[in-house]
Design a protein around this motif. Structure first.
Motif, short mmCIF file in Angstrom:
data_model
loop_
_atom_site.label_atom_id
_atom_site.label_comp_id
_atom_site.label_asym_id
_atom_site.label_seq_id
_atom_site.Cartn_x
_atom_site.Cartn_y
_atom_site.Cartn_z
N GLN A 207 -18.25 18.24 -3.25
CA GLN A 207 -18.03 17.22 -2.22
C GLN A 207 -16.61 17.29 -1.66
OE1 GLN A 207 -19.50 13.44 -3.51
NE2 GLN A 207 -18.89 12.34 -1.67
N PHE A 208 -15.64 17.56 -2.53
CA PHE A 208 -14.24 17.60 -2.11
C PHE A 208 -13.98 18.73 -1.11
CE2 PHE A 208 -9.79 18.97 -2.75
CZ PHE A 208 -9.13 17.77 -2.48
N ARG A 209 -14.66 19.88 -1.30
CA ARG A 209 -14.38 21.02 -0.42
C ARG A 209 -14.96 20.84 0.98
NH1 ARG A 209 -18.51 25.91 -2.30
NH2 ARG A 209 -20.43 24.83 -1.72
N SER A 210 -15.74 19.76 1.18
CA SER A 210 -16.35 19.53 2.48
C SER A 210 -16.14 18.08 2.92
CB SER A 210 -17.84 19.86 2.44
OG SER A 210 -18.39 19.88 3.73
N HIS A 211 -14.85 17.70 3.03
CA HIS A 211 -14.44 16.43 3.62
C HIS A 211 -14.78 15.20 2.78
CE1 HIS A 211 -13.55 18.56 7.38
NE2 HIS A 211 -14.71 19.19 7.22
N GLY A 212 -15.26 15.38 1.57
CA GLY A 212 -15.70 14.23 0.78
C GLY A 212 -17.05 13.70 1.20
N ILE A 213 -17.80 14.53 1.92
CA ILE A 213 -19.10 14.13 2.47
C ILE A 213 -20.23 14.54 1.52
CG2 ILE A 213 -20.78 14.65 4.30
CD1 ILE A 213 -18.42 14.74 6.24
N THR A 214 -21.22 13.69 1.36
CA THR A 214 -22.42 14.03 0.61
C THR A 214 -23.65 13.79 1.46
OG1 THR A 214 -23.70 13.62 -1.42
CG2 THR A 214 -22.63 11.71 -0.42
N LYS A 215 -24.65 14.63 1.25
CA LYS A 215 -25.97 14.44 1.87
C LYS A 215 -27.03 14.18 0.81
CE LYS A 215 -24.87 17.35 5.85
NZ LYS A 215 -25.25 18.55 6.65
N ASN A 216 -26.57 13.86 -0.39
CA ASN A 216 -27.47 13.55 -1.50
C ASN A 216 -27.80 12.06 -1.48
OD1 ASN A 216 -28.78 13.10 -3.92
ND2 ASN A 216 -27.34 14.29 -5.16
N GLU A 217 -29.01 11.74 -1.06
CA GLU A 217 -29.38 10.34 -0.86
C GLU A 217 -29.37 9.55 -2.16
OE1 GLU A 217 -34.24 11.05 -0.85
OE2 GLU A 217 -33.17 10.53 0.99
N ASP A 218 -29.50 10.22 -3.30
CA ASP A 218 -29.46 9.51 -4.58
C ASP A 218 -28.08 8.93 -4.86
OD1 ASP A 218 -32.11 10.14 -5.05
OD2 ASP A 218 -31.64 11.97 -6.17
N ASN A 219 -27.07 9.47 -4.20
CA ASN A 219 -25.69 9.02 -4.43
C ASN A 219 -25.13 8.16 -3.31
OD1 ASN A 219 -25.64 10.47 -6.84
ND2 ASN A 219 -24.85 12.32 -5.85
N TYR A 220 -25.93 7.81 -2.30
CA TYR A 220 -25.43 7.04 -1.18
C TYR A 220 -24.93 5.66 -1.63
CZ TYR A 220 -27.39 10.39 2.17
OH TYR A 220 -27.66 11.53 2.90
N ILE A 221 -23.85 5.23 -1.00
CA ILE A 221 -23.31 3.89 -1.24
C ILE A 221 -24.00 2.88 -0.33
CG2 ILE A 221 -21.22 2.46 -1.08
CD1 ILE A 221 -19.62 5.04 -1.73
N ASN A 222 -24.21 3.27 0.92
CA ASN A 222 -24.90 2.41 1.88
C ASN A 222 -26.33 2.88 2.09
OD1 ASN A 222 -22.49 0.98 2.24
ND2 ASN A 222 -21.83 2.32 3.91
N GLY A 226 -31.59 7.45 8.16
CA GLY A 226 -32.63 8.42 8.50
C GLY A 226 -32.30 9.78 7.90
N SER A 227 -33.10 10.78 8.23
CA SER A 227 -32.94 12.10 7.62
C SER A 227 -31.62 12.79 8.01
CB SER A 227 -34.11 13.00 8.02
OG SER A 227 -34.18 13.13 9.43
N TRP A 228 -31.00 12.32 9.08
CA TRP A 228 -29.73 12.91 9.52
C TRP A 228 -28.52 12.32 8.78
CZ3 TRP A 228 -32.54 9.23 12.09
CH2 TRP A 228 -31.92 7.98 12.26
N TYR A 229 -28.76 11.27 8.02
CA TYR A 229 -27.67 10.47 7.46
C TYR A 229 -26.86 11.25 6.43
CZ TYR A 229 -25.26 6.43 5.44
OH TYR A 229 -24.31 5.53 5.00
N HIS A 230 -25.55 10.99 6.39
CA HIS A 230 -24.66 11.52 5.36
C HIS A 230 -23.48 10.56 5.25
CE1 HIS A 230 -23.34 13.25 9.22
NE2 HIS A 230 -22.12 13.08 8.74
N GLU A 231 -22.76 10.64 4.14
CA GLU A 231 -21.65 9.72 3.91
C GLU A 231 -20.38 10.46 3.51
OE1 GLU A 231 -23.84 5.65 2.29
OE2 GLU A 231 -22.77 6.95 0.88
N GLN A 232 -19.26 10.06 4.10
CA GLN A 232 -17.96 10.44 3.55
C GLN A 232 -17.55 9.35 2.59
OE1 GLN A 232 -14.64 11.18 6.24
NE2 GLN A 232 -13.20 11.03 4.54
N GLN A 233 -17.45 9.71 1.33
CA GLN A 233 -17.19 8.71 0.30
C GLN A 233 -15.75 8.71 -0.21
OE1 GLN A 233 -20.32 9.76 -2.46
NE2 GLN A 233 -21.75 8.34 -1.49
N PHE A 234 -15.01 9.74 0.08
CA PHE A 234 -13.59 9.80 -0.23
C PHE A 234 -12.94 10.83 0.69
CE2 PHE A 234 -15.78 12.45 -3.44
CZ PHE A 234 -15.25 13.70 -3.14
#
Length: 380
Positions: A207-222, A226-234
């Motif tokens: 996650q760190f090597r790619s802006h702190g972004i995750t596309k793993n829905e099991d780890n989403y905070i919010n 939809g299927s396009w969704y992703h989160e920057q968590q740090f």
């Protein structure tokens, strides 16, 4: 050709490497594609680790590992001064405090007894460097880490293929980092790798090597949109490796054992042919440790030779030998002086620095090159 410049280190690229890169250039993926994953999996298998994370360079690997280790403002991290600045800079990137422990006078590696002297309540981690490719005393360092609940990040930029008590460097500590700069054992142009046996650390590194972004829905905070969704968590960075680099890495890795064997052959020739030159101190190798011989460092006895290290260095350069010095103690650099570090912090490391010269050693050196290095040294 007998007078051509002989650098201290150099890559070896052949037609297989070129073809591997061309195939990726013709493919659908130039970055963040399947070749990066292939390189990671083959590299992890090669060093004996569960996971490997490819990044853009060795410094990025150190930064990512420092982040994953949880180093934060005020945390102290113990490392060696006899290294490239990146081994300490990565601590500063996390607002931590580099603490320098002196080295062993024979191996030039960080001295575990000196590590113990530098531990405080603020100590978070240890970053030992396998200097020149000879492994540090990992068992003793691990014992210290267990006693004080510290994380160990091995800087193995010099040590691809090296072994400690029969085990390859790369799968022994919390994390290990490697560099693929052209002078290293294998190259991707620029590039780096972090290896670990921890799934938790692996996920942080990815996650760190790619802006702190995750596309793993099991780890989403919010909640997902939809299927396009992703989160920057740090706050992460763009430290990704391209598939172009990874293709070169895979091809190079297939030849790494041959490269390693040639480095060891050259070191053995130097050991044999230079042993009778009384003003040269040859590198010392501990038992139960197999160096990967990234560097071949000799020390110059100025009194016996009646010449300074600088005179020797300049003469060798004039004769076409690309000798180098590894390294200026990190805290001698002006930036570290501004941070409050003073000379004489690590007197053994400083004594080694003022006598050391790195001789050329790389797989593509032929016997004529080796003979020329020996003859030039013998002529001083």
């Amino acid at each position: 050709m007998t007078n051509r410049f002989i650098p201290y280190g150099k890559q070896w690229i052949d037609e297989d490497d070129i073809q591997a890169v061309v195939e990726v250039l013709k493919s659908d993926y130039l970055t963040t594609g399947p070749t990066v994953k292939e390189f990671e999996e083959k590299f992890a298998e090669y060093v004996g680790a569960k996971y490997a994370v490819a990044v853009s360079n060795g410094t990025a690997a150190l930064h990512a590992a420092s982040f994953a280790a949880g180093i934060k403002e005020g945390d102290e991290v113990i490392t060696t001064p006899l290294t490239f600045a990146a081994s300490a800079n990565c601590i500063l990137y996390q607002n931590g405090v580099p603490v320098f422990a002196d080295v062993d006078p024979d191996t030039y590696n960080i001295n575990p007894e000196e590590i113990r002297k530098k531990i405080t309540s603020k100590t978070k981690a240890i970053i030992p460097v396998h200097f020149t490719g000879q492994p540090c005393d990992i068992d003793e360092i691990h014992q210290i880490a267990r006693e004080y609940n510290l994380i160990v990040i091995e800087d193995a930029a010099h040590a691809l293929g090296a072994r400690y008590r029969g085990k390859k460097i790369g799968g022994l500590s919390d994390m290990s980092i490697f560099s693929f700069h052209p002078v290293k054992h294998i190259t991707t142009g620029e590039g780096g790798m972090i290896t670990t046996n921890s799934k938790e650390l692996y996920n942080k590194l990815i996650q760190f090597r790619s802006h702190g972004i995750t596309k793993n829905e099991d780890n989403y905070i919010n909640e997902s949109h939809g299927s396009w969704y992703h989160e920057q968590q740090f706050l992460g960075y763009n430290y990704r490796m391209t598939d172009i680099q990874a293709a070169l890495g895979v091809s190079q890795l297939n030849k790494s054992d041959n490269f390693l064997e040639r480095r060891r052959e050259i070191a053995q020739i130097y050991n044999q042919e230079l042993k009778d030159i009384e003003w040269i101190k040859l590198p010392y190798q501990e038992s139960e440790r197999e160096s990967s011989w990234h560097l071949y460092i000799v020390q110059i006895d100025e009194k016996k030779l009646d010449k300074s290290r600088r005179e020797v260095f300049d003469y060798l350069r004039k004769e076409g030998l690309g000798v180098q010095i590894h390294y200026i103690p990190v805290y001698w650099h002006p930036y570290y002086e501004k941070l409050g570090y003073n000379k004489k912090l690590c007197e053994v490391a400083e004594r080694i620095y003022i006598k050391a010269i790195s001789l050329p050693i790389y797989p593509k050196m032929d016997d004529i090159d080796i003979d020329r290095v020996i003859k030039v040294l013998s002529s001083i």
